[in-house]
Enzyme design. Structure first.
Site, PDB file in Angstrom:
ATOM      1  CG  ASP A   8      -1.579  -1.302   1.535  1.00  0.00           C
ATOM      2  OD1 ASP A   8      -0.987  -2.349   1.225  1.00  0.00           O
ATOM      3  OD2 ASP A   8      -2.665  -1.293   2.119  1.00  0.00           O
ATOM      4  CD  GLU A  39      -6.903   0.764   0.712  1.00  0.00           C
ATOM      5  OE1 GLU A  39      -8.040   0.780   0.253  1.00  0.00           O
ATOM      6  OE2 GLU A  39      -6.671   0.613   1.906  1.00  0.00           O
ATOM      7  CG  ASN A  40      -4.039   3.584   2.144  1.00  0.00           C
ATOM      8  OD1 ASN A  40      -3.671   2.424   2.194  1.00  0.00           O
ATOM      9  ND2 ASN A  40      -5.180   3.982   2.660  1.00  0.00           N
ATOM     10  CG  HIS A  68      -9.234   4.043   2.334  1.00  0.00           C
ATOM     11  ND1 HIS A  68     -10.213   4.850   2.887  1.00  0.00           N
ATOM     12  CD2 HIS A  68      -8.475   3.624   3.374  1.00  0.00           C
ATOM     13  CE1 HIS A  68     -10.037   4.910   4.200  1.00  0.00           C
ATOM     14  NE2 HIS A  68      -9.000   4.170   4.523  1.00  0.00           N
ATOM     15  CG  HIS A 153      -7.201  -4.235   1.283  1.00  0.00           C
ATOM     16  ND1 HIS A 153      -5.967  -3.683   1.113  1.00  0.00           N
ATOM     17  CD2 HIS A 153      -7.933  -3.321   1.955  1.00  0.00           C
ATOM     18  CE1 HIS A 153      -5.934  -2.476   1.648  1.00  0.00           C
ATOM     19  NE2 HIS A 153      -7.132  -2.235   2.180  1.00  0.00           N
ATOM     20  CG  HIS A 180      -1.018   0.589   6.115  1.00  0.00           C
ATOM     21  ND1 HIS A 180      -1.484   1.887   6.162  1.00  0.00           N
ATOM     22  CD2 HIS A 180      -1.667   0.013   5.075  1.00  0.00           C
ATOM     23  CE1 HIS A 180      -2.381   2.070   5.215  1.00  0.00           C
ATOM     24  NE2 HIS A 180      -2.505   0.941   4.543  1.00  0.00           N
TER      25      HIS A 180
HETATM   26 FE   FE2 Z   1      -7.122  -0.539   3.501  1.00  0.00          FE
END
Ligand code: FE2
Length: 270
Positions: A8, A39-40, A68, A153, A180
């Site tokens: 990510d 996605e981030n 996200h 995820h 993360h």
């Molecule tokens: Fe996420």
């Protein structure tokens, strides 16, 4: 076939770390296919069309996402036109975008990439185990496609671990994202599927999972959030996983974690 997966991307620190270190990783490992979870990437929440373009320019063959995916509203409108950008497959059927794609490498090999989301401590989507079963009824590893990669995820390690074992022998790799934090369990399962609970994020680890630490720390101390979170802005680490598959079976021959830059211990000391 070598598949390089990058975890990510979180905000500017993540994007800059990727830009700084990806060329070296590509030169060293010569991946046949590059997947990036983005996605981030946009200020910690979602992704934009401009950032997708930047990731493609860096060599991404496919971008995966997660909970996200639609945090930047523009994504709802362009994801349907971008077959290389995936959202979780277990969203309801009418959701814009694709949950999987079959891609062809420059050597003519077919790679199926699927993005699925867990349900423990997450928005509850369709059952990812059943949705994966339905997909794999249509695509057999080593017959219809040369490799199958799943970005799972999810928050709960138990759900991720169970999903990895459930897929074992049917896909090349199940790599987790979303927490993360990189986990130290890169393994090849009994049936030949490469597995890691979480690849870790690409971003600033002097943070609370990518966010500037003050707001989330105070949120836990006080029990409420006094401000909006924003991405931490120091030098980022790139975290990812390299998988090598057998050309005949599509199963995994090797898996190794990748970490470089920022404050995490590096795997790239040569
Ligand atoms: Fe996420």
């Amino acid at each position: 076939m070598k598949i390089l997966f990058i975890g990510d991307i979180y905000g500017r620190s993540g994007r800059e770390a990727l830009e700084a270190h990806l060329p070296r990783l590509k030169t060293k490992y010569q991946p046949d296919f590059l997947i990036i979870n983005g996605e981030n990437a946009a200020h910690g929440r979602g992704i934009t069309s401009k950032i997708c373009g930047q990731l493609y320019d860096l060599g991404a063959d496919c971008i995966t996402t997660g909970n996200h995916v639609f945090s930047q509203k523009e994504t709802l409108f362009f994801i349907g036109d971008d077959p290389n950008l995936l959202r979780p497959l277990n969203y309801p059927e009418q959701t814009p975008g694709n949950g999987y794609g079959v891609f062809t490498t420059s050597a003519g090999k077919k790679v199926l990439v699927a993005n699925l989301m867990g349900r423990i401590y997450m928005d509850v989507l369709d059952n990812p185990f059943r949705v994966a079963d339905a997909l794999l009824d249509r695509y057999k590893l080593g017959k219809d496609v040369d490799a199958i990669f799943i970005d799972f995820h999810a928050e709960a390690t138990s759900e991720k671990c169970a999903f990895g074992h459930y897929m074992d022998g049917r896909v090349s790799a199940v790599i987790g994202t979303h927490t993360h934090i990189p986990t130290a369990d890169t393994v090849i399962l009994d049936g030949g599927t490469a597995y890691q609970t979480d690849a870790g994020m690409t971003g600033d680890y002097n943070s609370v999972i990518g966010a500037d630490k003050d707001v989330p720390v105070q949120r836990f101390v006080r029990g409420y959030a006094a401000n909006h979170m924003s991405p931490a802005g120091d030098t980022g680490s790139v975290c990812g996983t390299l998988i090598e598959t057998d050309d005949a079976t599509g199963l995994a021959k090797a898996i190794s974690p990748i970490r470089i830059g920022g404050r995490l211990p590096s795997t790239e000391n040569d």
